[in-house]
Design a protein around this motif. Structure first.
Motif, PDB file in Angstrom:
ATOM      1  N   ASP A  59       0.808  -1.222   0.000  1.00  7.41           N
ATOM      2  CA  ASP A  59       0.000   0.000   0.000  1.00  7.41           C
ATOM      3  C   ASP A  59       0.842   1.273   0.000  1.00  7.41           C
ATOM      4  O   ASP A  59       0.301   2.371  -0.063  1.00  7.41           O
ATOM      5  CB  ASP A  59      -0.927   0.028   1.227  1.00  7.41           C
ATOM      6  CG  ASP A  59      -1.976  -1.072   1.173  1.00  7.41           C
ATOM      7  OD1 ASP A  59      -2.289  -1.541   0.058  1.00  7.41           O
ATOM      8  OD2 ASP A  59      -2.471  -1.477   2.243  1.00  7.41           O
ATOM      9  N   GLU A  60       2.151   1.132   0.097  1.00 10.07           N
ATOM     10  CA  GLU A  60       3.055   2.283   0.160  1.00 10.07           C
ATOM     11  C   GLU A  60       3.665   2.580  -1.208  1.00 10.07           C
ATOM     12  O   GLU A  60       3.936   1.659  -1.980  1.00 10.07           O
ATOM     13  CB  GLU A  60       4.197   2.015   1.144  1.00 10.07           C
ATOM     14  CG  GLU A  60       3.764   1.784   2.565  1.00 10.07           C
ATOM     15  CD  GLU A  60       3.365   3.062   3.268  1.00 10.07           C
ATOM     16  OE1 GLU A  60       3.959   4.113   2.986  1.00 10.07           O
ATOM     17  OE2 GLU A  60       2.450   2.997   4.104  1.00 10.07           O
ATOM     18  N   GLN A  61       3.893   3.845  -1.470  1.00  8.52           N
ATOM     19  CA  GLN A  61       4.625   4.255  -2.667  1.00  8.52           C
ATOM     20  C   GLN A  61       5.757   5.190  -2.256  1.00  8.52           C
ATOM     21  O   GLN A  61       5.567   6.056  -1.407  1.00  8.52           O
ATOM     22  CB  GLN A  61       3.713   4.970  -3.670  1.00  8.52           C
ATOM     23  CG  GLN A  61       2.748   4.043  -4.355  1.00  8.52           C
ATOM     24  CD  GLN A  61       2.131   4.654  -5.599  1.00  8.52           C
ATOM     25  OE1 GLN A  61       2.462   5.754  -6.014  1.00  8.52           O
ATOM     26  NE2 GLN A  61       1.215   3.922  -6.208  1.00  8.52           N
ATOM     27  N   TYR A  62       6.922   4.964  -2.860  1.00  8.74           N
ATOM     28  CA  TYR A  62       8.087   5.802  -2.617  1.00  8.74           C
ATOM     29  C   TYR A  62       8.421   6.520  -3.915  1.00  8.74           C
ATOM     30  O   TYR A  62       8.922   5.904  -4.853  1.00  8.74           O
ATOM     31  CB  TYR A  62       9.278   4.951  -2.161  1.00  8.74           C
ATOM     32  CG  TYR A  62       9.027   4.223  -0.867  1.00  8.74           C
ATOM     33  CD1 TYR A  62       9.277   4.846   0.354  1.00  8.74           C
ATOM     34  CD2 TYR A  62       8.526   2.934  -0.859  1.00  8.74           C
ATOM     35  CE1 TYR A  62       9.036   4.184   1.542  1.00  8.74           C
ATOM     36  CE2 TYR A  62       8.284   2.263   0.330  1.00  8.74           C
ATOM     37  CZ  TYR A  62       8.541   2.895   1.526  1.00  8.74           C
ATOM     38  OH  TYR A  62       8.302   2.243   2.707  1.00  8.74           O
ATOM     39  N   VAL A  63       8.118   7.803  -3.960  1.00 11.59           N
ATOM     40  CA  VAL A  63       8.362   8.583  -5.171  1.00 11.59           C
ATOM     41  C   VAL A  63       9.850   8.846  -5.312  1.00 11.59           C
ATOM     42  O   VAL A  63      10.507   9.294  -4.366  1.00 11.59           O
ATOM     43  CB  VAL A  63       7.567   9.913  -5.148  1.00 11.59           C
ATOM     44  CG1 VAL A  63       7.908  10.766  -6.360  1.00 11.59           C
ATOM     45  CG2 VAL A  63       6.070   9.628  -5.091  1.00 11.59           C
ATOM     46  N   TRP A  64      10.403   8.539  -6.495  1.00  9.29           N
ATOM     47  CA  TRP A  64      11.826   8.755  -6.762  1.00  9.29           C
ATOM     48  C   TRP A  64      12.071   9.378  -8.129  1.00  9.29           C
ATOM     49  O   TRP A  64      13.167   9.336  -8.666  1.00  9.29           O
ATOM     50  CB  TRP A  64      12.648   7.483  -6.579  1.00  9.29           C
ATOM     51  CG  TRP A  64      12.139   6.245  -7.258  1.00  9.29           C
ATOM     52  CD1 TRP A  64      11.379   5.277  -6.695  1.00  9.29           C
ATOM     53  CD2 TRP A  64      12.388   5.824  -8.602  1.00  9.29           C
ATOM     54  NE1 TRP A  64      11.136   4.285  -7.607  1.00  9.29           N
ATOM     55  CE2 TRP A  64      11.747   4.591  -8.787  1.00  9.29           C
ATOM     56  CE3 TRP A  64      13.095   6.373  -9.683  1.00  9.29           C
ATOM     57  CZ2 TRP A  64      11.775   3.891  -9.992  1.00  9.29           C
ATOM     58  CZ3 TRP A  64      13.126   5.672 -10.879  1.00  9.29           C
ATOM     59  CH2 TRP A  64      12.466   4.452 -11.025  1.00  9.29           C
ATOM     60  N   GLY A  65      11.037  10.010  -8.649  1.00  9.46           N
ATOM     61  CA  GLY A  65      11.223  10.681  -9.925  1.00  9.46           C
ATOM     62  C   GLY A  65       9.968  11.395 -10.377  1.00  9.46           C
ATOM     63  O   GLY A  65       8.910  11.287  -9.758  1.00  9.46           O
ATOM     64  N   LYS A  66      10.134  12.144 -11.473  1.00  5.51           N
ATOM     65  CA  LYS A  66       9.013  12.870 -12.067  1.00  5.51           C
ATOM     66  C   LYS A  66       9.212  12.886 -13.579  1.00  5.51           C
ATOM     67  O   LYS A  66      10.270  13.286 -14.072  1.00  5.51           O
ATOM     68  CB  LYS A  66       8.962  14.293 -11.530  1.00  5.51           C
ATOM     69  CG  LYS A  66       7.846  15.113 -12.120  1.00  5.51           C
ATOM     70  CD  LYS A  66       7.879  16.534 -11.612  1.00  5.51           C
ATOM     71  CE  LYS A  66       6.825  17.328 -12.366  1.00  5.51           C
ATOM     72  NZ  LYS A  66       7.116  18.739 -12.346  1.00  5.51           N
ATOM     73  N   VAL A  67       8.193  12.430 -14.307  1.00  4.01           N
ATOM     74  CA  VAL A  67       8.259  12.404 -15.772  1.00  4.01           C
ATOM     75  C   VAL A  67       8.303  13.831 -16.300  1.00  4.01           C
ATOM     76  O   VAL A  67       7.519  14.689 -15.894  1.00  4.01           O
ATOM     77  CB  VAL A  67       7.045  11.653 -16.361  1.00  4.01           C
ATOM     78  CG1 VAL A  67       7.049  11.729 -17.886  1.00  4.01           C
ATOM     79  CG2 VAL A  67       7.031  10.203 -15.895  1.00  4.01           C
ATOM     80  N   THR A  68       9.246  14.081 -17.206  1.00  2.29           N
ATOM     81  CA  THR A  68       9.342  15.398 -17.838  1.00  2.29           C
ATOM     82  C   THR A  68       9.107  15.330 -19.348  1.00  2.29           C
ATOM     83  O   THR A  68       8.830  16.342 -19.972  1.00  2.29           O
ATOM     84  CB  THR A  68      10.708  16.060 -17.553  1.00  2.29           C
ATOM     85  OG1 THR A  68      11.748  15.192 -18.002  1.00  2.29           O
ATOM     86  CG2 THR A  68      10.875  16.351 -16.065  1.00  2.29           C
ATOM     87  N   LYS A  69       9.235  14.121 -19.930  1.00  2.00           N
ATOM     88  CA  LYS A  69       8.913  13.940 -21.348  1.00  2.00           C
ATOM     89  C   LYS A  69       8.376  12.531 -21.544  1.00  2.00           C
ATOM     90  O   LYS A  69       9.006  11.556 -21.145  1.00  2.00           O
ATOM     91  CB  LYS A  69      10.135  14.159 -22.235  1.00  2.00           C
ATOM     92  CG  LYS A  69       9.806  14.011 -23.720  1.00  2.00           C
ATOM     93  CD  LYS A  69      10.906  14.492 -24.615  1.00  2.00           C
ATOM     94  CE  LYS A  69      10.389  14.477 -26.050  1.00  2.00           C
ATOM     95  NZ  LYS A  69      11.211  15.247 -26.927  1.00  2.00           N
TER      96      LYS A  69
END
Length: 139
Positions: A59-69
């Protein structure tokens, strides 16, 4: 120590669009769980084409990025901070082009290294292995 991008390439026997889908939408199926925040609970990777990239652990998410294209015709780019501070993201840039002789050449560059990030950069030794896992998945 170099601040040049880390470069890895592989050719896969699918079209550029299929290679793109395999790399992005199916990343959680070929990503090595040992390269996630909690390997024992890793269940996948969630990528929002307009937003975050995260490891999924139950149930956990660890954000390690962000789409830029996000271009399914052949180009994917994201800010990347798995293993280092979100305030100092690097860039993961992946292109998918027709390969000589058929298939798709997948060209990955992990760049955007800042002065003083030599030690962190030196820990990113897994891109070739990850691309082999990816190639096995899409082949």
């Amino acid at each position: 120590m170099s601040l040049d991008p880390i470069v890895a390439e592989i050719t896969v026997p699918v079209t550029p669009t299929e290679a793109f889908v395999g790399f992005t939408a199916q990343m959680g199926e070929w990503w090595d769980p040992l390269l996630s925040p909690e390997p024992a609970t890793f269940t996948g990777i969630a990528i929002d084409p307009n937003g975050p990239v995260a490891s999924v652990h139950g149930d956990e998410q660890y954000v390690w990025g962000k789409v830029t294209k996000w271009d399914p015709i052949g180009h994917y780019t994201q800010e990347f901070w798995l293993g280092h501070a979100e305030a100092e993201p690097t860039t993961l840039d992946v292109s998918f082009t027709d390969a000589d002789g058929g298939g798709t050449l997948v060209h990955l560059e992990h760049g955007g290294w800042a002065d003083g990030s030599d030690e962190v950069r030196a820990t990113y030794t897994h891109w070739e292995d990850l691309l082999r896992r990816y190639a096995s998945h899409v082949s």
